[in-house]
Scaffold this active site. Structure first.
Site, PDB file in Angstrom:
ATOM      1  N   GLY A   1       4.388  -1.382  -6.158  1.00  0.00           N
ATOM      2  CA  GLY A   1       5.739  -1.442  -5.626  1.00  0.00           C
ATOM      3  C   GLY A   1       5.848  -0.720  -4.300  1.00  0.00           C
ATOM      4  O   GLY A   1       4.869  -0.549  -3.580  1.00  0.00           O
ATOM      5  N   CYS A   2       7.031  -0.292  -4.003  1.00  0.00           N
ATOM      6  CA  CYS A   2       7.332   0.397  -2.750  1.00  0.00           C
ATOM      7  C   CYS A   2       6.454   1.635  -2.598  1.00  0.00           C
ATOM      8  O   CYS A   2       6.433   2.499  -3.465  1.00  0.00           O
ATOM      9  CB  CYS A   2       8.808   0.801  -2.749  1.00  0.00           C
ATOM     10  SG  CYS A   2       9.254   1.939  -1.440  1.00  0.00           S
TER      11      CYS A   2
END
Length: 181
Positions: free
Chosen positions: A11-12
């Site tokens: 993810g981020c």
């Protein structure tokens, strides 16, 4: 010191960087891009989803203080490895779940961890995490480095990163650097 390297996409990278930075034995965490075909990608190119790269972190750790298996467990517990190309509101191949192994031992440990978590029914759905050989890692722009620590009062940090960090600390309290508790 027994310095090793681990590379994860979950993810981020602002979120994952903040989580791995607090673990005992982790010496450095670099946010960047890997797994695609574009040389020297920029954040804007990554956001378009055309590069094939994932937002990722490259970790240098002391294997005498924290094991690769412990890092794998932190990786799996810090995101949802059952959603394909998505983490929360972040959607696209750049947010895929992937382990970029640096040697045959890391590859086997990653595959074994997926089997273990699957057999223990830790997640309600099948794990979709890719296990692929590490390739060129491109360091992200400077403003992405140490993002949470430098911007913890920004809304995204307060609303998204801080709750994830709090949950992670509760679950991994024995592995958190003592000066951060």
């Amino acid at each position: 010191m027994n310095i090793q390297k681990a590379t994860f996409a979950n993810g981020c990278f602002w979120c994952t960087e903040a989580i791995f930075q607090i673990l005992k034995g982790v010496k450095s965490v670099t946010s960047g891009y890997t797994g695609g075909q574009t040389s020297n990608p920029t954040y804007m190119e990554i956001c378009n989803g055309d590069t094939g790269h994932a937002e990722a972190i490259e970790i240098e750790y002391d294997a005498d203080e924290i094991t690769y298996n412990e890092l794998l467990l932190a990786f799996f517990k810090s995101h949802n490895p059952t959603t394909l190309n998505r983490q929360g509101n972040d959607v696209g191949t750049q947010y895929r779940s992937a382990i970029f192994y640096h040697n045959a031992e890391q590859r086997q440990q990653a595959k074994d961890m997926i089997i273990k978590l699957t057999n223990e029914h830790v997640f309600d759905k099948p794990i979709v995490t890719q296990v692929v050989s590490a390739d060129v890692f491109y360091k992200a722009e400077d403003y992405h480095q140490n993002y949470y620590n430098d911007n913890n009062l920004k809304p995204y940090c307060m609303v998204v990163i801080q709750p994830k960090l709090n949950k992670f600390i509760k679950e991994f309290v024995e592995k958190i650097k003592p000066e951060l508790l």
